[in-house]
Design a protein around this motif. Structure first.
Motif, PDB file in Angstrom:
ATOM      1  N   UNK A   1      69.486  44.652 117.463  1.00  5.81           N
ATOM      2  CA  UNK A   1      70.038  45.548 118.494  1.00  5.81           C
ATOM      3  C   UNK A   1      69.362  46.867 118.217  1.00  5.81           C
ATOM      4  N   UNK A   2      69.336  47.478 117.081  1.00  8.30           N
ATOM      5  CA  UNK A   2      68.966  48.807 116.672  1.00  8.30           C
ATOM      6  C   UNK A   2      67.722  48.842 116.966  1.00  8.30           C
ATOM      7  N   UNK A   3      66.923  47.899 116.581  1.00  8.20           N
ATOM      8  CA  UNK A   3      65.311  47.607 117.057  1.00  8.20           C
ATOM      9  C   UNK A   3      65.079  47.861 118.352  1.00  8.20           C
ATOM     10  N   UNK A   4      65.787  47.305 119.318  1.00  9.23           N
ATOM     11  CA  UNK A   4      65.756  47.198 120.691  1.00  9.23           C
ATOM     12  C   UNK A   4      65.910  48.665 121.178  1.00  9.23           C
ATOM     13  N   UNK A   5      67.079  49.261 120.477  1.00 10.63           N
ATOM     14  CA  UNK A   5      67.194  50.469 121.209  1.00 10.63           C
ATOM     15  C   UNK A   5      66.345  51.657 120.751  1.00 10.63           C
ATOM     16  N   UNK A   6      65.698  51.448 119.551  1.00  9.33           N
ATOM     17  CA  UNK A   6      64.570  52.338 119.299  1.00  9.33           C
ATOM     18  C   UNK A   6      63.461  52.067 120.064  1.00  9.33           C
ATOM     19  N   UNK A   7      63.209  50.861 120.698  1.00  5.59           N
ATOM     20  CA  UNK A   7      61.932  50.648 121.277  1.00  5.59           C
ATOM     21  C   UNK A   7      62.064  50.965 122.723  1.00  5.59           C
ATOM     22  N   UNK A   8      63.323  51.087 123.273  1.00  2.64           N
ATOM     23  CA  UNK A   8      63.518  51.621 124.759  1.00  2.64           C
ATOM     24  C   UNK A   8      63.938  52.833 124.707  1.00  2.64           C
ATOM     25  N   UNK A   9      63.739  53.754 123.635  1.00  2.00           N
ATOM     26  CA  UNK A   9      64.128  55.022 123.658  1.00  2.00           C
ATOM     27  C   UNK A   9      63.030  55.675 122.543  1.00  2.00           C
ATOM     28  N   UNK A  10      61.796  55.811 122.943  1.00  2.00           N
ATOM     29  CA  UNK A  10      60.858  56.362 122.235  1.00  2.00           C
ATOM     30  C   UNK A  10      61.115  57.819 121.948  1.00  2.00           C
ATOM     31  N   UNK A  11      60.584  57.835 120.786  1.00  4.25           N
ATOM     32  CA  UNK A  11      60.515  59.288 120.367  1.00  4.25           C
ATOM     33  C   UNK A  11      59.532  59.476 119.077  1.00  4.25           C
ATOM     34  N   UNK A  12      59.500  60.806 118.482  1.00  6.04           N
ATOM     35  CA  UNK A  12      58.655  61.136 117.269  1.00  6.04           C
ATOM     36  C   UNK A  12      59.294  60.218 116.099  1.00  6.04           C
ATOM     37  N   UNK A  13      58.677  59.868 115.068  1.00  9.10           N
ATOM     38  CA  UNK A  13      58.954  59.158 113.913  1.00  9.10           C
ATOM     39  C   UNK A  13      60.262  60.177 113.433  1.00  9.10           C
ATOM     40  N   UNK A  14      60.178  61.431 113.246  1.00 10.76           N
ATOM     41  CA  UNK A  14      61.116  61.740 112.616  1.00 10.76           C
ATOM     42  C   UNK A  14      62.402  61.945 113.266  1.00 10.76           C
ATOM     43  N   UNK A  15      62.370  61.787 114.570  1.00 14.22           N
ATOM     44  CA  UNK A  15      63.537  61.810 115.329  1.00 14.22           C
ATOM     45  C   UNK A  15      64.305  60.311 115.446  1.00 14.22           C
TER      46      UNK A  15
END
Length: 339
Positions: free
Chosen positions: A48-62
């Motif tokens: 679920x977290x991986x999907x959240x990160x994939x659908x909300x792209x941002x800089x690596x630090x963010x």
């Protein structure tokens, strides 16, 4: 207490820990996304977290900060942190991902050449194969050395990730065809299960030497607080008091296998015992020697004669002792009379 979010299932939650304004914004973003996708915010799965990160792209630090905040909230409410999953860690750190990819490729190449049978090569091999697989999965040398039996568990369904708990944080170690971590773990727990039943390594040495199978001995394996790994000396013996290898020893094992310099762990052949000098079956006889047929009578007569002749020896010695005492007394008198 239940918190209901429109479009989501009712899930028990607790108040979120105190967060800074910046971190609170991250948590609100995550909870809004969970509500929009009809998923619980607590507890969240690594997928679920991986999907959240994939659908909300941002800089690596963010993205790393987002994962840190979500992990903090989960730990604060007593749930496993979903961001500790190895796949997520690699996604957030491309340098780490590239390094572990190279290590995994080398480990997959070396594993088929590490023996799991024979003594003591199979004993070393089963332990080292698990160490290599854990290192390829991203577990550090220090955590590997500190592993306890209870820290690593295998789910019942084949292909599911191993569950590793380090310092209270749960890590999911996924399976792969090249590095079957679950199978390698079972190989080692078969050894430990056998040792749990037989205590001494001499018994398992005989088992290995006879080429017997260890399948099924993992049923007697106890996932307790004892070290998962163990030190092994060059002869294949383990300490009487369970002692895990140090982090330096784990690093040396990994480097030796990856560099192709790992020892073969073959015992030298036993030294042959010196043969005792063979006593001759026959002893030579001096055929030219002629014995006197009357030697026994002559010897008996000689001993009888000596017995009679030495009868007065004791009296003679007593007389000599008396005369010596007399002379000593006379000498003392002479010395005492000297002015």
């Amino acid at each position: 207490m239940y918190a209901t979010t429109p479009g989501t299932r009712d899930v028990p939650t607790q108040p979120a820990p105190r967060l800074s304004a910046r971190d609170r914004h991250v948590w609100v973003l995550f909870t809004d996304w969970c509500a929009a996708t009809d998923q619980p915010q607590i507890p969240a799965t690594p997928q679920q977290l991986a999907r959240f990160l994939r659908e909300n792209p941002a800089a690596p630090a963010t993205q790393r900060r987002r994962v840190s905040v979500i992990n903090t909230v989960h730990r604060g409410q007593g749930h496993p942190a979903p961001g500790t999953d190895e796949a997520i860690r690699r996604a957030l750190n491309t340098t780490r991902a590239a390094r572990l990819h190279r290590v995994s490729a080398l480990v997959a190449e070396r594993l088929p050449n590490i023996p799991v049978t024979g003594w003591p090569a199979g004993f070393f091999g089963r332990r080292d194969r698990l160490i290599l697989a854990l290192a390829a999965a991203g577990v550090g040398f220090e955590p590997i050395a500190r592993l306890r039996r209870r820290d690593l568990t295998v789910p019942g369904n084949r292909g599911a990730p191993l569950l590793l708990c380090i310092d209270g944080a749960r890590l999911d170690l996924p399976e792969s065809r090249e590095i079957p971590l679950g199978a390698l773990y079972r190989e080692w727990t078969e050894v430990l299960g056998f040792l749990d039943q037989n205590d001494v390594t001499t018994t398992i040495a005989e088992h290995f030497k006879a080429g017997r199978d260890l399948t099924g001995f993992d049923a007697g394996y106890r996932a307790d607080d004892r070290p998962l790994l163990t030190s092994i000396n060059r002869w294949g013996h383990t300490p009487l008091d369970p002692a895990p290898p140090t982090a330096r020893a784990v690093a040396a094992i990994v480097h030796a296998h990856l560099s192709g310099t790992a020892p073969a762990h073959i015992l030298p052949p036993p030294k042959p015992r010196p043969r005792p000098a063979k006593s001759p079956d026959r002893y030579p006889i001096d055929d030219g020697r002629v014995l006197d047929p009357h030697y026994y009578e002559r010897g008996t007569a000689a001993r009888r004669s000596a017995h009679h002749e030495l009868t007065d020896v004791t009296d003679l010695l007593d007389d000599i002792e008396d005369r010596a005492d007399q002379l000593s007394a006379e000498l003392d008198g002479i010395l005492n009379d000297v002015p």
